[in-house]
Design a protein around this motif. Structure first.
Motif, PDB file in Angstrom:
ATOM      1  N   LYS A  10      51.780  27.566  41.696  1.00 55.94           N
ATOM      2  CA  LYS A  10      51.098  27.721  42.443  1.00 55.94           C
ATOM      3  C   LYS A  10      50.240  28.774  41.666  1.00 55.94           C
ATOM      4  N   VAL A  11      50.412  30.408  41.577  1.00 53.43           N
ATOM      5  CA  VAL A  11      49.370  31.273  41.270  1.00 53.43           C
ATOM      6  C   VAL A  11      48.549  31.754  40.305  1.00 53.43           C
ATOM      7  N   TYR A  12      49.269  30.971  39.121  1.00 50.19           N
ATOM      8  CA  TYR A  12      48.751  30.384  38.226  1.00 50.19           C
ATOM      9  C   TYR A  12      47.098  29.607  37.940  1.00 50.19           C
ATOM     10  N   ARG A  13      47.502  28.495  38.763  1.00 50.45           N
ATOM     11  CA  ARG A  13      46.487  27.385  38.935  1.00 50.45           C
ATOM     12  C   ARG A  13      45.309  27.681  40.387  1.00 50.45           C
ATOM     13  N   VAL A  14      46.018  28.553  41.352  1.00 55.21           N
ATOM     14  CA  VAL A  14      44.863  28.249  42.788  1.00 55.21           C
ATOM     15  C   VAL A  14      44.848  30.174  42.932  1.00 55.21           C
ATOM     16  N   GLY A  15      44.967  30.774  42.299  1.00 60.93           N
ATOM     17  CA  GLY A  15      45.359  32.016  42.971  1.00 60.93           C
ATOM     18  C   GLY A  15      44.126  32.554  42.281  1.00 60.93           C
ATOM     19  N   THR A  16      43.835  33.352  43.807  1.00 62.78           N
ATOM     20  CA  THR A  16      42.165  33.470  43.838  1.00 62.78           C
ATOM     21  C   THR A  16      42.150  34.513  43.311  1.00 62.78           C
ATOM     22  N   ASN A  17      42.842  35.870  43.477  1.00 66.22           N
ATOM     23  CA  ASN A  17      42.906  36.995  42.862  1.00 66.22           C
ATOM     24  C   ASN A  17      43.035  37.354  40.797  1.00 66.22           C
ATOM     25  N   TRP A  18      44.092  36.057  40.620  1.00 69.13           N
ATOM     26  CA  TRP A  18      44.015  35.265  39.552  1.00 69.13           C
ATOM     27  C   TRP A  18      42.655  34.986  38.729  1.00 69.13           C
ATOM     28  N   ARG A  19      42.377  33.873  39.264  1.00 71.90           N
ATOM     29  CA  ARG A  19      41.378  33.264  38.688  1.00 71.90           C
ATOM     30  C   ARG A  19      39.947  34.519  38.761  1.00 71.90           C
ATOM     31  N   ALA A  20      40.308  35.163  40.184  1.00 74.60           N
ATOM     32  CA  ALA A  20      38.978  36.619  39.927  1.00 74.60           C
ATOM     33  C   ALA A  20      39.105  37.176  38.497  1.00 74.60           C
ATOM     34  N   VAL A  21      39.963  38.065  37.841  1.00 72.17           N
ATOM     35  CA  VAL A  21      40.771  38.389  36.927  1.00 72.17           C
ATOM     36  C   VAL A  21      40.028  37.936  35.850  1.00 72.17           C
ATOM     37  N   CYS A  22      40.464  36.786  35.315  1.00 73.12           N
ATOM     38  CA  CYS A  22      40.069  35.867  34.527  1.00 73.12           C
ATOM     39  C   CYS A  22      38.326  35.903  34.081  1.00 73.12           C
ATOM     40  N   VAL A  23      38.159  35.985  35.428  1.00 70.33           N
ATOM     41  CA  VAL A  23      36.697  35.018  34.806  1.00 70.33           C
ATOM     42  C   VAL A  23      35.934  36.412  34.860  1.00 70.33           C
ATOM     43  N   ALA A  24      36.493  37.811  35.599  1.00 69.26           N
ATOM     44  CA  ALA A  24      35.642  39.120  35.074  1.00 69.26           C
ATOM     45  C   ALA A  24      36.424  38.881  33.979  1.00 69.26           C
ATOM     46  N   LEU A  25      36.694  39.061  33.305  1.00 65.26           N
ATOM     47  CA  LEU A  25      37.812  39.478  31.886  1.00 65.26           C
ATOM     48  C   LEU A  25      37.121  38.388  30.559  1.00 65.26           C
ATOM     49  N   GLY A  26      36.802  37.119  31.300  1.00 60.93           N
ATOM     50  CA  GLY A  26      35.954  36.335  29.795  1.00 60.93           C
ATOM     51  C   GLY A  26      37.397  35.591  29.425  1.00 60.93           C
ATOM     52  N   ILE A  27      38.413  35.573  30.102  1.00 59.68           N
ATOM     53  CA  ILE A  27      39.845  34.992  29.970  1.00 59.68           C
ATOM     54  C   ILE A  27      39.797  32.883  30.475  1.00 59.68           C
ATOM     55  N   ARG A  28      39.697  32.294  28.963  1.00 60.70           N
ATOM     56  CA  ARG A  28      40.080  31.118  29.329  1.00 60.70           C
ATOM     57  C   ARG A  28      41.258  30.962  29.315  1.00 60.70           C
ATOM     58  N   ARG A  29      41.549  30.115  30.660  1.00 56.35           N
ATOM     59  CA  ARG A  29      43.282  29.781  30.989  1.00 56.35           C
ATOM     60  C   ARG A  29      43.608  28.451  30.351  1.00 56.35           C
TER      61      ARG A  29
END
Length: 315
Positions: free
Chosen positions: A228-247
């Motif tokens: 769940k943390v990888y799917r819908v985690g708010t902080n996790w998603r924010a770091v991915c977006v900020a660093l330009g990383i595709r999940r």
């Protein structure tokens, strides 16, 4: 007897019997469907050795001047049974070709590493992984996973004191080893953290990407399971977006999709976490950075032709 043999011991006795009855070698050869040379060979052996000469002989040469000396073979076997490592790793320890070590291990019927317990050496059964693949460039894909390890009680656990005693370490919790493994190079970044919640995972990812960036590796994609943390985690998603990383996520029910992280976790277990009896959890955590550094820079990796992961980065 090899699979293509034209004669058996019975047929060879038949050759001798018929020759004693007056049959010509050419007639015996024609009747049995073999060459006259073969007939003469068995007649000669019977003449010099009797019935014993009709038995199969070993194809092993009488002399093997280039065979590995017995003392070197014994050193290979001792090191294998002590370290429980494969030919590539033993090659680095002993300074011998991995192919030579492999032949010695097969000659002495040493079981494969997948068939023994890494600590006790007792036979076990293991499942084998699927096909190997890799991305063309470092940073193209980063495998992310968390390995949960039970903490070591003060004074050591059951591996030191045995299972017959009262269970040690119950209720003292777990260490969560967050792991990031680069698909191309197999470089690994590991942190021992207190949990696997969203802020903790997000912080780990940020530090892992920074660690790879210092080694001139730009992380473009990450692969995780479907927690769940990888799917819908708010902080996790924010770091991915900020660093330009595709999940990317593994297919549900197919953990082998994240195989490089899973394989690293197994290595971490067998060669670090459970490779010795630790006297405290503090000692084990203190030794983790040095082990990871050794894994990245010195340990021979079979998927990399016996070279450490850092060699792929230099290339």
């Amino acid at each position: 007897m090899h699979s293509n043999a034209r004669t058996t011991v019975h047929a060879r006795r038949l050759i001798v019997t018929r020759h004693a009855a007056g049959w010509a070698p050419a007639r015996i050869a024609e009747q049995l469907g073999i060459s006259r040379t073969t007939v003469h060979k068995w007649l000669t052996r019977h003449r010099h050795e009797g019935d014993a000469g009709l038995a199969d002989r070993s194809s092993r040469p009488h002399l093997s001047p280039r065979r590995t000396p017995p003392e070197v073979e014994q050193r290979i076997l001792t090191t294998r049974r002590t370290t429980r490592r494969g030919p590539v790793h033993l090659s680095g320890l002993l300074g011998l070709p991995a192919s030579t070590i492999g032949r010695v291990l097969r000659r002495h019927d040493e079981p494969p590493l997948s068939a023994i317990d890494p600590i006790t050496g007792a036979p076990v059964r293991r499942r084998h992984s699927g096909l190997r693949y890799e991305r063309p460039h470092p940073g193209d894909l980063l495998h992310i996973d968390v390995k949960k390890l039970g903490r070591v009680p003060v004074g050591g656990g059951w591996r030191m004191h045995g299972r017959s005693e009262t269970v040690r370490g119950r209720g003292i919790g777990y260490d969560y080893l967050h792991v990031a493994v680069d698909d191309r190079t197999r470089l690994a970044y590991v942190e021992a953290l207190p949990d696997e919640r969203d802020p903790t995972c997000a912080g780990f990812l940020h530090r892992a990407v920074e660690w790879f960036h210092r080694r001139r590796v730009r992380v473009l994609r990450i692969l995780t399971d479907n927690a769940k943390v990888y799917r819908v985690g708010t902080n996790w998603r924010a770091v991915c977006v900020a660093l330009g990383i595709r999940r990317r996520f593994i297919k549900p029910g197919c953990p082998w999709t994240n195989g490089k992280a899973e394989r690293f976790n197994r290595t971490l277990q067998t060669e670090f976490a459970y490779a010795r009896a630790w006297t405290s959890n503090i000692d084990r955590l203190a030794a983790l950075p040095a082990w990871v550094h050794d894994y990245n820079t010195r340990r021979a990796h079979s998927a990399l032709g016996g070279r450490p992961p850092i060699s792929r980065l230099a290339a």
